[in-house]
Design a protein around this motif. Structure first.
Motif, PDB file in Angstrom:
ATOM      1  N   LEU A  77      33.116  39.972  32.511  1.00  9.64           N
ATOM      2  CA  LEU A  77      32.710  39.090  33.598  1.00  9.64           C
ATOM      3  C   LEU A  77      33.032  39.716  34.949  1.00  9.64           C
ATOM      4  O   LEU A  77      34.170  40.126  35.183  1.00  9.64           O
ATOM      5  CB  LEU A  77      33.424  37.742  33.484  1.00  9.64           C
ATOM      6  N   PRO A  78      32.068  39.795  35.843  1.00  7.71           N
ATOM      7  CA  PRO A  78      32.361  40.285  37.187  1.00  7.71           C
ATOM      8  C   PRO A  78      33.156  39.239  37.973  1.00  7.71           C
ATOM      9  O   PRO A  78      33.200  38.063  37.609  1.00  7.71           O
ATOM     10  CB  PRO A  78      30.974  40.489  37.795  1.00  7.71           C
ATOM     11  N   GLU A 111      27.598  24.634  40.845  1.00 10.05           N
ATOM     12  CA  GLU A 111      27.608  25.444  39.615  1.00 10.05           C
ATOM     13  C   GLU A 111      27.446  26.924  39.951  1.00 10.05           C
ATOM     14  O   GLU A 111      26.753  27.675  39.267  1.00 10.05           O
ATOM     15  CB  GLU A 111      26.531  24.977  38.634  1.00 10.05           C
ATOM     16  N   LEU A 112      28.115  27.313  41.032  1.00 13.24           N
ATOM     17  CA  LEU A 112      28.021  28.682  41.526  1.00 13.24           C
ATOM     18  C   LEU A 112      29.041  29.594  40.856  1.00 13.24           C
ATOM     19  O   LEU A 112      28.772  30.772  40.611  1.00 13.24           O
ATOM     20  CB  LEU A 112      28.250  28.675  43.046  1.00 13.24           C
ATOM     21  N   VAL A 113      30.223  29.061  40.558  1.00 18.53           N
ATOM     22  CA  VAL A 113      31.282  29.863  39.944  1.00 18.53           C
ATOM     23  C   VAL A 113      31.776  29.151  38.681  1.00 18.53           C
ATOM     24  O   VAL A 113      31.711  27.923  38.569  1.00 18.53           O
ATOM     25  CB  VAL A 113      32.464  30.103  40.916  1.00 18.53           C
ATOM     26  N   SER A 114      32.290  29.962  37.750  1.00 19.97           N
ATOM     27  CA  SER A 114      32.885  29.379  36.533  1.00 19.97           C
ATOM     28  C   SER A 114      34.397  29.264  36.670  1.00 19.97           C
ATOM     29  O   SER A 114      35.063  28.688  35.813  1.00 19.97           O
ATOM     30  CB  SER A 114      32.533  30.228  35.314  1.00 19.97           C
ATOM     31  N   GLN A 151      26.177  31.960  33.304  1.00 22.58           N
ATOM     32  CA  GLN A 151      25.173  31.149  32.604  1.00 22.58           C
ATOM     33  C   GLN A 151      24.051  30.719  33.536  1.00 22.58           C
ATOM     34  O   GLN A 151      22.918  30.504  33.107  1.00 22.58           O
ATOM     35  CB  GLN A 151      25.825  29.921  31.977  1.00 22.58           C
ATOM     36  N   LYS A 152      24.383  30.600  34.820  1.00 22.04           N
ATOM     37  CA  LYS A 152      23.369  30.232  35.826  1.00 22.04           C
ATOM     38  C   LYS A 152      22.845  31.462  36.571  1.00 22.04           C
ATOM     39  O   LYS A 152      22.178  31.334  37.602  1.00 22.04           O
ATOM     40  CB  LYS A 152      23.968  29.253  36.840  1.00 22.04           C
TER      41      LYS A 152
END
Length: 451
Positions: free
Chosen positions: A267-268, A315-318, A343-344
């Protein structure tokens, strides 16, 4: 916020503030004195259980180390368990274990500390062992040869083989261009590989003296009994001159810096750091307390702005975080990080822009009084519950004293936090969240060969 919610928030704040107000009123008497050899002793009474914690803090850590000799403070911490005049390698730990005591040590940028938690009637044993290694550490070359290999393996396990730890180490080195805080506490591997036991001997003789140390005792004791024991075991150790130790001051506006790091991660992520003062270096200490509240306002649980806006709203960051250590010897960093929502199909650049939107919003509009009270209540509650144990009380005292402040700040910071206004939050955001103070890291997965 409706009337019922406002009343609930007010009740929460009042119930949270009462215990800390009691703490601030010095319900646990605290005493300090200094032996003739310069050893400062701070005793905080806490008679809830027949237990005591004893800590010795030395004013030396990785920020004191010159280039080419990084890792000395941490390596010396390891060697402090390898024998002194009265005990052989590991024997002090066996003695304490047989007494049912807990012991350990830790090194940071600013200090090295050693502690024991034990029954109140065994405090003299802890003092005797600690004074012995303050006065007469052995540093056997064969023990050092083995221990330096342990330290190198520790570095591999904690940093070199942990992609995000390695990335943060590189990021921190960039974020502190002027001060010794760019040095990793464990040291660079190249310096560990060429470290000599003679360097450790010089480091020990330079810094491990009573007039460069603070003895902190918290628990079921009286100041008189601690003073008697301290004089008996530490009083005969001679004071010596120590090298000059200047505060690690940073460039206020080093200019925007950016680094791209490719590591073994799936994950970046993005990291931001702003060069800011600490309580010890700030001309305006009020602004530093405002930064403490901003960190909680952005990342203080479910209702904070990063999870509310960037995670669940856009829903920009997890995941995201903000943090700030106000109690450093020199200048500090205000840190932010985020993982884009893969995912987005969100990108690192979008996540970075999202964090900036939150910062710019604070600059443009102060938080509401209700939001600030909620955040303040969380921060105060955290302080109250964190300092319930004798060990955490002792650590707070030792850290404050060792970074050049006073343990008395423990009992006044409630009032400092209470006095921060929404306008103070806005002013701090405008002052410190600028491109001239900024370091950015984009942490990306390693490219495969065909890419």
């Amino acid at each position: 916020m409706n009337a019922l919610a406002r009343r609930a928030a007010g009740l929460l704040l009042s119930t949270v503030c009462l215990p800390l107000a009691a703490l601030a009123a010095d319900s646990q008497p605290t005493h300090e004195f200094t032996l003739d050899n310069g050893l400062k002793v701070v005793v905080r009474e806490d008679h809830r259980a027949p237990v005591v914690v004893s800590q010795v803090w030395y004013k030396v850590g990785s920020s004191y180390e010159p280039p080419g000799q990084t890792g000395l403070s941490h390596a010396l911490e390891h060697m402090m368990f390898k024998g002194s005049e009265k005990v052989g390698p590991g024997e002090a730990s066996l003695i304490l274990r047989d007494l049912g005591a807990e012991e350990n040590a830790f090194t940071s940028d600013d200090y090295t500390a050693y502690y024991q938690v034990l029954a109140r009637d065994r405090l003299g044993v802890a003092f005797e062992l600690e004074a012995d290694r303050m006065a007469s550490l052995r540093l056997p070359p064969d023990e050092f040869s083995r221990e330096i290999e342990v330290i190198k393996e520790e570095r591999r396990l904690r940093t070199d083989d942990k992609p995000m730890s390695k990335a943060f180490e590189r990021f921190k080195a960039m974020a502190y261009p002027a001060s010794g805080y760019h040095t990793p506490t464990i040291g660079w591997m190249a310096d560990l590989e060429r470290m000599k036991v003679e360097e450790l001997r010089h480091w020990y003789e330079s810094w491990y003296v009573p007039n460069n140390a603070t003895l902190v005792v918290v628990g079921d004791v009286t100041p008189d009994e601690v003073k008697t024991l301290a004089q008996r075991y530490f009083g005969s150790i001679p004071k010596r001159d120590v090298p000059a130790a200047k505060q690690p001051l940073e460039l206020a506006e080093p200019g925007e810096r950016q680094i791209t790091l490719r590591v073994k991660t799936q994950l970046p992520s993005v990291m931001l750091a702003f060069n800011v003062p600490s309580i010890a270096t700030a001309g305006d200490k009020h602004s530093v307390h405002a930064l403490r509240l901003i960190a909680a306002l952005l990342d203080g649980g479910y209702s904070a702005r990063i999870p509310t806006r960037l995670e669940r709203g856009e829903e920009l960051v997890s995941g995201g975080s903000s943090s700030f250590d106000a109690y450093t010897r020199g200048d500090s960093l205000f840190l932010l990080s985020a993982i884009p929502n893969s995912q987005k199909k969100k990108t690192v650049a979008q996540a970075e822009a999202g964090l900036w939107r939150l910062l710019d919003e604070l600059k443009a509009t102060p938080p509401t009084a209700e939001e600030l009270e909620r955040v303040r209540a969380q921060v105060i509650a955290g302080l109250v519950y964190e300092r319930d144990s004798i060990s955490s009380q002792a650590t707070a005292i030792g850290q404050l004293e060792t970074v050049g402040l006073s343990w008395k700040l423990m009992d006044t910071e409630l009032a400092e936090l209470q006095s921060v206004t929404p306008e103070d939050i806005q002013k701090a955001a405008r002052t410190y969240f600028t491109r001239e103070r900024l370091s950015v890291a984009h942490v990306l997965p390693e490219e495969s060969a065909h890419e």
